[in-house]
Design a protein around this motif. Structure first.
Motif, PDB file in Angstrom:
ATOM      1  N   ASP A 128       0.853  -1.185   0.000  1.00  0.00           N
ATOM      2  CA  ASP A 128       0.000   0.000   0.000  1.00  0.00           C
ATOM      3  C   ASP A 128       0.895   1.243   0.000  1.00  0.00           C
ATOM      4  N   PRO A 129       0.923   1.986  -1.127  1.00  0.00           N
ATOM      5  CA  PRO A 129       1.839   3.128  -1.220  1.00  0.00           C
ATOM      6  C   PRO A 129       1.668   4.137  -0.075  1.00  0.00           C
ATOM      7  N   SER A 130       0.431   4.265   0.443  1.00  0.00           N
ATOM      8  CA  SER A 130       0.215   5.282   1.483  1.00  0.00           C
ATOM      9  C   SER A 130       0.861   4.867   2.810  1.00  0.00           C
ATOM     10  N   LYS A 131       1.264   3.614   2.917  1.00  0.00           N
ATOM     11  CA  LYS A 131       1.838   3.145   4.195  1.00  0.00           C
ATOM     12  C   LYS A 131       3.369   3.191   4.222  1.00  0.00           C
ATOM     13  N   LEU A 132       3.987   3.560   3.093  1.00  0.00           N
ATOM     14  CA  LEU A 132       5.454   3.559   3.053  1.00  0.00           C
ATOM     15  C   LEU A 132       5.980   4.923   3.532  1.00  0.00           C
ATOM     16  N   ALA A 133       6.968   4.909   4.406  1.00  0.00           N
ATOM     17  CA  ALA A 133       7.548   6.179   4.925  1.00  0.00           C
ATOM     18  C   ALA A 133       8.536   6.705   3.884  1.00  0.00           C
ATOM     19  N   VAL A 134       7.979   7.195   2.761  1.00  0.00           N
ATOM     20  CA  VAL A 134       8.798   7.464   1.574  1.00  0.00           C
ATOM     21  C   VAL A 134       9.982   8.392   1.835  1.00  0.00           C
ATOM     22  N   ASN A 135       9.729   9.547   2.476  1.00  0.00           N
ATOM     23  CA  ASN A 135      10.817  10.532   2.596  1.00  0.00           C
ATOM     24  C   ASN A 135      11.987  10.003   3.423  1.00  0.00           C
ATOM     25  N   GLU A 136      11.631   9.404   4.560  1.00  0.00           N
ATOM     26  CA  GLU A 136      12.679   8.888   5.437  1.00  0.00           C
ATOM     27  C   GLU A 136      13.444   7.744   4.763  1.00  0.00           C
ATOM     28  N   LEU A 137      12.691   6.874   4.091  1.00  0.00           N
ATOM     29  CA  LEU A 137      13.347   5.739   3.435  1.00  0.00           C
ATOM     30  C   LEU A 137      14.236   6.214   2.289  1.00  0.00           C
ATOM     31  N   ARG A 138      13.735   7.187   1.539  1.00  0.00           N
ATOM     32  CA  ARG A 138      14.539   7.683   0.411  1.00  0.00           C
ATOM     33  C   ARG A 138      15.863   8.284   0.917  1.00  0.00           C
ATOM     34  N   ARG A 139      15.777   9.066   1.992  1.00  0.00           N
ATOM     35  CA  ARG A 139      17.012   9.639   2.558  1.00  0.00           C
ATOM     36  C   ARG A 139      17.969   8.520   2.980  1.00  0.00           C
ATOM     37  N   GLY A 140      17.406   7.462   3.542  1.00  0.00           N
ATOM     38  CA  GLY A 140      18.233   6.310   3.948  1.00  0.00           C
ATOM     39  C   GLY A 140      18.944   5.699   2.755  1.00  0.00           C
TER      40      GLY A 140
END
Ligand code: LER
Ligand code: MN
Length: 292
Positions: free
Chosen positions: A53-65
């Motif tokens: 579910d795309p809305s459940k992914l912590a996109v910004n934090e994960l991308r920075r990681g």
């Protein structure tokens, strides 16, 4: 590590090596970001995360990681319940196309350029009939409707045939080629998973060869989903064949390691308790190096 392999008679061909988060978890969260440096330190170029579910992914934090680790993000997308591009219900089909577009946008926001997975139907959707002409048409229509989004985000989408206990709709490479030919878009191809192919194909190596340029992504998975090299999948033959078809994508290890982590549902259920999550990566890399 971007393995450059030289064959005596041929030019160099290069492959990228990756590891899937499934070794540790089915739900990748910022708490798992330490795995990126671990995987990178072992020599992996890419790390694949599940996207339901795309809305459940912590996109910004994960991308920075991902950015700070220097490892590339690839996406394994699996349709959640309620999403089904081949549903008889037109409203569900329309919602499914929107879901696929959000999946592409989310993958792009993660910095990814490759999505793989059985995106024609949810895993476990097993109606009591053979695939119908309508379902085939709906699948083609759904994929046609997302090609502009794939282009806009420079995304490659690799459709994964899976074994009969996970889907009735697309099980073999031959059917996947037919589907890709019907869709006919350069950003859409096939993801072959050696675990599924071992169940559905007469000959895994020949099936990979037959995919030729349609092959866009590869899941290296042992016949029991544990450590690659510990079972009967012919990885030596597979590597030779990849060279033959000039495959230059990922060798993505998809294994399931055992852990007590409640988020590692599949590992806890399926994995051999003596095979740890970390071993899937460590021993997997050791095996790949011995192969290459
Ligand atoms: C599931 O069986 C699988 O192979 C994953 O790549 C997700 O589809
Ligand atoms: Mn797979």
């Amino acid at each position: 590590m971007n393995a450059k392999i030289k064959f005596p008679d041929q030019m160099e061909f290069s492959l990228k090596l990756g590891i899937s988060a499934f070794a540790w978890t089915t739900e990748f969260t910022p708490a798992h970001l330490g795995l990126l440096d671990f995987a990178h330190s072992l020599g992996f170029d890419g790390f694949e995360i599940p996207l339901f579910d795309p809305s459940k992914l912590a996109v910004n934090e994960l991308r920075r990681g991902f950015e700070s680790s220097g490892i590339e993000c690839t996406i394994c997308a699996i349709l959640p319940s309620g999403v089904n591009p081949i549903s008889e219900d037109a409203t569900t089909r329309a919602r499914s196309v929107e879901h696929l577009k959000r999946t592409i946008e989310t993958a792009a926001a993660m910095g990814a350029h490759r999505i793989g997975g059985p995106l024609y139907a949810p895993i476990g959707y097993l109606p009591p009939h053979r695939p119908t002409a309508d379902e085939w048409k709906w699948a083609v229509e759904a994929f046609h409707q997302i090609t502009a989004s794939l282009d806009a985000h420079q995304m490659t989408l690799a459709i994964e045939p899976v074994n009969r206990s996970e889907s009735f709709f697309l099980r073999t490479v031959a059917d996947s080629i037919r589907l890709c030919e019907a869709i006919d878009h350069p950003r859409i191809g096939i993801l072959i998973d050696t675990f599924h192919a071992n169940i559905e194909e007469k000959n895994v190596v020949a099936a990979i060869e037959s995919a030729g340029p349609w092959l866009k992504h590869l899941h290296l998975s042992e016949n029991d989903r544990s450590l690659i090299g510990s079972g009967h999948i012919d990885f030596v033959g597979i590597i030779k064949t990849l060279r033959k078809i000039n495959y230059d994508g990922y060798l993505m290890i998809e294994g399931f390691g055992y852990s007590e982590d409640k988020d590692n549902l599949l590992g806890t259920l399926w994995a051999d308790p003596i095979v740890s999550s970390d071993a899937i990566a460590i021993e997997g890399m050791r095996f790949l190096k011995s192969l290459l």
